[in-house]
Design a protein around this motif. Structure first.
Motif, PDB file in Angstrom:
ATOM      1  N   UNK A  25      63.633  11.734 -35.133  1.00 26.41           N
ATOM      2  CA  UNK A  25      64.076  10.294 -34.792  1.00 26.41           C
ATOM      3  C   UNK A  25      62.831   9.570 -33.904  1.00 26.41           C
ATOM      4  N   UNK A  26      62.145   9.948 -33.190  1.00 28.27           N
ATOM      5  CA  UNK A  26      61.178   9.430 -32.365  1.00 28.27           C
ATOM      6  C   UNK A  26      59.988   9.278 -33.303  1.00 28.27           C
ATOM      7  N   UNK A  27      59.570  10.143 -34.027  1.00 27.26           N
ATOM      8  CA  UNK A  27      58.741  10.142 -34.869  1.00 27.26           C
ATOM      9  C   UNK A  27      58.737   8.761 -35.939  1.00 27.26           C
ATOM     10  N   UNK A  28      60.105   8.831 -36.414  1.00 25.76           N
ATOM     11  CA  UNK A  28      60.120   7.741 -37.291  1.00 25.76           C
ATOM     12  C   UNK A  28      59.827   6.350 -36.673  1.00 25.76           C
ATOM     13  N   UNK A  29      60.189   6.233 -35.519  1.00 28.22           N
ATOM     14  CA  UNK A  29      60.067   4.974 -34.912  1.00 28.22           C
ATOM     15  C   UNK A  29      58.571   4.789 -34.605  1.00 28.22           C
ATOM     16  N   UNK A  30      57.645   5.808 -34.264  1.00 28.25           N
ATOM     17  CA  UNK A  30      56.334   5.843 -33.915  1.00 28.25           C
ATOM     18  C   UNK A  30      55.523   5.634 -35.239  1.00 28.25           C
ATOM     19  N   UNK A  31      55.962   5.983 -36.223  1.00 23.04           N
ATOM     20  CA  UNK A  31      55.230   5.814 -37.383  1.00 23.04           C
ATOM     21  C   UNK A  31      55.530   4.250 -37.743  1.00 23.04           C
TER      22      UNK A  31
END
Length: 196
Positions: A25-31
């Motif tokens: 989930x955090x990775x989707x936002x960071x990307x």
């Protein structure tokens, strides 16, 4: 030329390394925010690692963060991660960031940051991180008790052209400006990683 405020990658996608990845989930936002691409992740638990791998096929899982040699890992522009919150949460036992606690795994994230020197770090955790206690790892030969021996706010950070900055914002958590006794988790995190 791309605007750094709206495109931190400057037109090129930033390489993202993910720690404590979970399902991503955090990775989707960071990307999305950094126009980035995750190039590796580290997730210990098999079930979330399978979900992550399904959504990011071909991206290697470095596995257990406690066994990674960061000198052997591909450098990235962004490191993101939400290290375990159980020991800093206000609804938990408040064990803090101590070696041997789940939240103490922050030290492993700080180690990755220290070695890889990314341009950006996105760390996610609970509000209790602001008030939980911490113990810094004691370097070999050091006989201190791991608490912070220096003021929480460096002298150079207390004045800007003669104007005190300590009084600029109220401190709703009553952490104070004096030496952190006991050392607070947020202070240990920032000092450990050199991100102050």
């Amino acid at each position: 030329m791309p605007d750094p405020a709206t495109d931190p990658g400057g037109g090129r996608g930033l390489r993202v390394g993910s720690l404590f990845s979970g399902y991503g989930g955090l990775d989707l936002a960071v990307e999305e925010v950094f126009n980035g691409q995750t190039v590796w992740f580290s997730e210990f638990s098999p079930a979330p690692a399978r979900v992550f791998a399904h959504h990011w096929p071909g991206v290697p899982n470095l596995g257990d963060i406690t066994t990674i040699d960061w000198n052997e890992v591909e450098p990235v522009d962004v490191i993101c991660g939400g290290f375990p919150c159980q020991d800093v949460s206000t609804v938990g036992k408040r064990a803090g960031l101590r070696p041997g606690t789940r939240s103490g795994l922050w030290a492993r994230m700080a180690e990755a940051i220290d070695v890889l020197q990314p341009e950006w770090v996105v760390a996610e955790n609970v509000r209790g991180l602001l008030s939980a206690t911490a113990t810094r790892p004691t370097p070999e030969g050091d006989d201190t008790d791991g608490r912070n021996p220096i003021p929480a706010t460096p002298e150079s950070a207390t004045a800007i052209e003669g104007a005190a900055v300590r009084g600029v914002e109220p401190d709703p958590w009553d952490l104070g400006d004096e030496s952190a006794r006991p050392l607070r988790a947020l202070g240990a995190g920032m000092s450990t990683s050199g991100l102050c």
